[in-house]
Design a protein around this motif. Sequence first.
Motif, PDB file in Angstrom:
ATOM      1  N   MET A 583       0.835  -1.197   0.000  1.00  0.00           N
ATOM      2  CA  MET A 583       0.000   0.000   0.000  1.00  0.00           C
ATOM      3  C   MET A 583       0.875   1.256   0.000  1.00  0.00           C
ATOM      4  O   MET A 583       0.586   2.244  -0.695  1.00  0.00           O
ATOM      5  N   ARG A 584       1.952   1.227   0.779  1.00  0.00           N
ATOM      6  CA  ARG A 584       2.890   2.354   0.777  1.00  0.00           C
ATOM      7  C   ARG A 584       3.480   2.552  -0.615  1.00  0.00           C
ATOM      8  O   ARG A 584       3.649   3.676  -1.081  1.00  0.00           O
ATOM      9  N   GLN A 585       3.794   1.437  -1.265  1.00  0.00           N
ATOM     10  CA  GLN A 585       4.385   1.510  -2.597  1.00  0.00           C
ATOM     11  C   GLN A 585       3.414   2.146  -3.591  1.00  0.00           C
ATOM     12  O   GLN A 585       3.797   2.986  -4.420  1.00  0.00           O
ATOM     13  N   GLN A 586       2.134   1.767  -3.521  1.00  0.00           N
ATOM     14  CA  GLN A 586       1.125   2.337  -4.416  1.00  0.00           C
ATOM     15  C   GLN A 586       0.910   3.816  -4.139  1.00  0.00           C
ATOM     16  O   GLN A 586       0.782   4.627  -5.077  1.00  0.00           O
ATOM     17  N   MET A 587       0.875   4.197  -2.873  1.00  0.00           N
ATOM     18  CA  MET A 587       0.695   5.606  -2.531  1.00  0.00           C
ATOM     19  C   MET A 587       1.883   6.433  -3.004  1.00  0.00           C
ATOM     20  O   MET A 587       1.712   7.579  -3.447  1.00  0.00           O
ATOM     21  N   ARG A 588       3.072   5.886  -2.931  1.00  0.00           N
ATOM     22  CA  ARG A 588       4.255   6.625  -3.373  1.00  0.00           C
ATOM     23  C   ARG A 588       4.205   6.846  -4.884  1.00  0.00           C
ATOM     24  O   ARG A 588       4.642   7.891  -5.381  1.00  0.00           O
ATOM     25  N   GLN A 589       3.709   5.849  -5.630  1.00  0.00           N
ATOM     26  CA  GLN A 589       3.648   5.987  -7.078  1.00  0.00           C
ATOM     27  C   GLN A 589       2.625   7.039  -7.501  1.00  0.00           C
ATOM     28  O   GLN A 589       2.734   7.632  -8.571  1.00  0.00           O
ATOM     29  N   ARG A 590       1.604   7.273  -6.649  1.00  0.00           N
ATOM     30  CA  ARG A 590       0.572   8.246  -6.989  1.00  0.00           C
ATOM     31  C   ARG A 590       0.944   9.670  -6.588  1.00  0.00           C
ATOM     32  O   ARG A 590       0.432  10.630  -7.152  1.00  0.00           O
ATOM     33  N   SER A 591       1.784   9.816  -5.572  1.00  0.00           N
ATOM     34  CA  SER A 591       2.110  11.154  -5.068  1.00  0.00           C
ATOM     35  C   SER A 591       3.614  11.308  -4.997  1.00  0.00           C
ATOM     36  O   SER A 591       4.352  10.331  -4.880  1.00  0.00           O
ATOM     37  N   PRO A 592       4.122  12.525  -5.031  1.00  0.00           N
ATOM     38  CA  PRO A 592       5.569  12.751  -4.927  1.00  0.00           C
ATOM     39  C   PRO A 592       6.080  12.363  -3.541  1.00  0.00           C
ATOM     40  O   PRO A 592       5.340  12.403  -2.556  1.00  0.00           O
ATOM     41  N   PRO A 593       7.341  11.974  -3.443  1.00  0.00           N
ATOM     42  CA  PRO A 593       7.891  11.555  -2.140  1.00  0.00           C
ATOM     43  C   PRO A 593       7.933  12.708  -1.160  1.00  0.00           C
ATOM     44  O   PRO A 593       8.118  13.869  -1.524  1.00  0.00           O
ATOM     45  N   GLN A 594       7.749  12.402   0.098  1.00  0.00           N
ATOM     46  CA  GLN A 594       7.786  13.382   1.172  1.00  0.00           C
ATOM     47  C   GLN A 594       8.828  12.983   2.194  1.00  0.00           C
ATOM     48  O   GLN A 594       9.091  11.809   2.414  1.00  0.00           O
ATOM     49  N   THR A 595       9.380  13.992   2.810  1.00  0.00           N
ATOM     50  CA  THR A 595      10.381  13.733   3.836  1.00  0.00           C
ATOM     51  C   THR A 595       9.690  13.284   5.115  1.00  0.00           C
ATOM     52  O   THR A 595       8.755  13.941   5.592  1.00  0.00           O
ATOM     53  N   VAL A 596      10.138  12.180   5.650  1.00  0.00           N
ATOM     54  CA  VAL A 596       9.539  11.622   6.861  1.00  0.00           C
ATOM     55  C   VAL A 596      10.507  11.822   8.008  1.00  0.00           C
ATOM     56  O   VAL A 596      11.663  11.394   7.932  1.00  0.00           O
ATOM     57  N   SER A 597      10.044  12.483   9.041  1.00  0.00           N
ATOM     58  CA  SER A 597      10.882  12.674  10.221  1.00  0.00           C
ATOM     59  C   SER A 597      10.929  11.400  11.027  1.00  0.00           C
ATOM     60  O   SER A 597       9.941  10.652  11.104  1.00  0.00           O
ATOM     61  N   PRO A 598      12.070  11.107  11.646  1.00  0.00           N
ATOM     62  CA  PRO A 598      12.189   9.866  12.421  1.00  0.00           C
ATOM     63  C   PRO A 598      11.248   9.867  13.613  1.00  0.00           C
ATOM     64  O   PRO A 598      11.143  10.860  14.337  1.00  0.00           O
ATOM     65  N   PRO A 599      10.503   8.770  13.833  1.00  0.00           N
ATOM     66  CA  PRO A 599       9.556   8.719  14.947  1.00  0.00           C
ATOM     67  C   PRO A 599      10.263   8.441  16.260  1.00  0.00           C
ATOM     68  O   PRO A 599      11.459   8.155  16.307  1.00  0.00           O
ATOM     69  N   MET A 600       9.485   8.580  17.321  1.00  0.00           N
ATOM     70  CA  MET A 600      10.005   8.230  18.628  1.00  0.00           C
ATOM     71  C   MET A 600      10.207   6.729  18.703  1.00  0.00           C
ATOM     72  O   MET A 600       9.389   5.953  18.197  1.00  0.00           O
ATOM     73  N   PRO A 601      11.313   6.271  19.318  1.00  0.00           N
ATOM     74  CA  PRO A 601      11.546   4.820  19.414  1.00  0.00           C
ATOM     75  C   PRO A 601      10.492   4.146  20.266  1.00  0.00           C
ATOM     76  O   PRO A 601      10.001   4.698  21.238  1.00  0.00           O
ATOM     77  N   ARG A 602      10.121   2.930  19.871  1.00  0.00           N
ATOM     78  CA  ARG A 602       9.146   2.131  20.601  1.00  0.00           C
ATOM     79  C   ARG A 602       9.772   0.818  21.014  1.00  0.00           C
ATOM     80  O   ARG A 602      10.801   0.414  20.488  1.00  0.00           O
ATOM     81  N   GLU A 603       9.106   0.178  21.930  1.00  0.00           N
ATOM     82  CA  GLU A 603       9.589  -1.119  22.392  1.00  0.00           C
ATOM     83  C   GLU A 603       9.398  -2.154  21.292  1.00  0.00           C
ATOM     84  O   GLU A 603       8.353  -2.230  20.665  1.00  0.00           O
ATOM     85  N   MET A 604      10.430  -2.960  21.045  1.00  0.00           N
ATOM     86  CA  MET A 604      10.386  -3.949  19.957  1.00  0.00           C
ATOM     87  C   MET A 604       9.625  -5.188  20.388  1.00  0.00           C
ATOM     88  O   MET A 604       9.775  -5.659  21.496  1.00  0.00           O
ATOM     89  N   ARG A 605       8.788  -5.720  19.468  1.00  0.00           N
ATOM     90  CA  ARG A 605       8.047  -6.946  19.726  1.00  0.00           C
ATOM     91  C   ARG A 605       8.587  -8.046  18.817  1.00  0.00           C
ATOM     92  O   ARG A 605       8.525  -7.941  17.604  1.00  0.00           O
TER      93      ARG A 605
END
Length: 629
Positions: A583-605
């Motif tokens: 789904m991310r891949q399809q959305m990227r093909q439809r819209s120009p790329p955007q800069t994503v800021s790094p999220p807050m770290p979460r506990e790994m599962r």
Amino acid sequence: MPRSSFSDNPLLRVSRPVSACSRCRSAKVKCDGKLPACTACEKAGRETECSSANDQFARGKERSYVAALELRIEKLERRLTYARSRKASVYQHETDAPPREPERKDSLATIRAAIHRNAARKRETSDVNSLLSDFGFLSINATTGDFEPSTDMTFARLVLAAASNDTLPDPQSWSLPPRQTALAIAQYYMTNIYSLYPAFPETSLYSVLDQIYMTQDRYIKDHDYWLGYMVLAVGSMAQSQTSQDEHYANGLHFVAEALQHADGALMPGHVAQIRSLILLTQYSMLDPAHFDSWHLIGFTCRAVIDLGFHQDPPTEQMPDKTMLDMRRKMFYCVYSLDRSISMVHARAFCFPDAATHVAWPRPSSFSRRASITGQILSGSEPAFLLFQLRRAQSQWYQILFQSDPTPIHDATSFIWQMCQDMREWADALPSTLPVGMRELFDLEGPHITDYGRVLIFEHTLAYLDRIYEVAHSGRSVAFYTYHDALRVFFMANQFAAVLRDAEDLLLAGVNIPPPHTEHGKPQPPPLPSRPGGPAGDNLERSIACLERTLQLMAKFGQLWANSASLKQSLELSTSDLFARLQMRQQMRQRSPPQTVSPPMPREMRWVGVDVEAMIRGNAGGSRNVKYEQ
């Protein structure tokens, strides 16, 4: 290797033949062997149940291990017969006879027939499990050689009954391949497997093959037959690509031929027994449909301990250095197999490092030599490297999972030190190492930091891509087994776990600097080289990696049926992640790329792993490791 104190390296006592009566042995109390009944049975008022020496053997003769087994089996059979009679009387009230075959329109009769079949199957399974669970109380003595000639029970049959799965084909309907074909298979084994596990003298193999292919009748010992046939079986199965090809069929027939000599080859109390069990364990790693490698390595380790191979003998007892080197190689072959099989199954080792005291074989004993066929073999240098690797992995595994649950002081430095040790070991690999062996070693390669997440993401992705290339290269190199399919399954789950935990961070490709460490402490490991350089798209790489991993598991499934179920499990567990990435891949093909800021770290599962329970020390004795943010 200096000898440490006895408290640091406790000796494992060599077992002795069974001498206690069956009741004392079951209760695990000391038996004085008093006649006609021992003191423990007299105090308990069970004199008539004491299986003392006078009612099994002549006075003064020690009880035999096999006789003790037979007596135990006889009692279990009586209990099983009684239990069946009790169950029969109960089930008579439920259903007096199996229901007739129902008509197509009689739905109630169909349901009753299904219930009856399920109940019968459950009763049979319960009876078998009850009987087999009682056998778990029997001790196994790998040095007892006083088998009675009148009994059908042998140590080999006990081993095969515990470790066999499906039945093998009848060897009578098959003939040996041409001599040149057998020599080519043996040469493949020596190049790719013997170089990692030199468990027998090289010249003995070709001598045995010469004797097997000679036309005139000659006496060949059972363990020599076993050596020749099992080497051919392992060499054939290691070259197989699917369960339908000729290599697979030849491997099955070779091992079926070898099993006809199992009683002599697996005879307790002889060095040849260890060698024979090593070869059978190697074969089981390639053919999990017919043999269980976990049970076989347990028998092999017990034979090593009972024969005292886990301790170096005094110098005066073994002055021949060549024989001492061969003894040490056999031990480290078993040691390496035990560590490899135990770690891939996430189970405890058969014996700890503290209970062993065996020096390394001399480096000169790994020198290259010309084989009888006139060709130069690859040598056994990779074996020494493998022994070193398994020794280091064993120490880490015992500290993390088999020690007390107290927290590790400065756990971050401990992890970085492990990584640094592995880097130093990999950098020290000789340049003359064959390409196939180097690939094999390269693939050996908690609340965590962002840099740790990137490390897991990059290294697991690099591992899965590399093993995919090896499996689809069409070259039969090194020693790859069913356990590598288990490793791929584990690595793919960890790849999916870390991607779920920090999806935005990892897919954005943010450059995370290594955490700062104090001077003098181990430095964090670097990231592996990425195809396409740092500008590579992590979203496209992740989707391709998941697709290739499922293809890889499908290819493994053509050879090992168990891998097909692993593929289904992996497909199910990663379906949501795969759909989200697409789904991310399809959305990227439809819209120009955007800069994503790094999220807050979460506990790994972690998939399939209860990290909180491991940290508390409740999962197999795992150690409480605390990581810094």
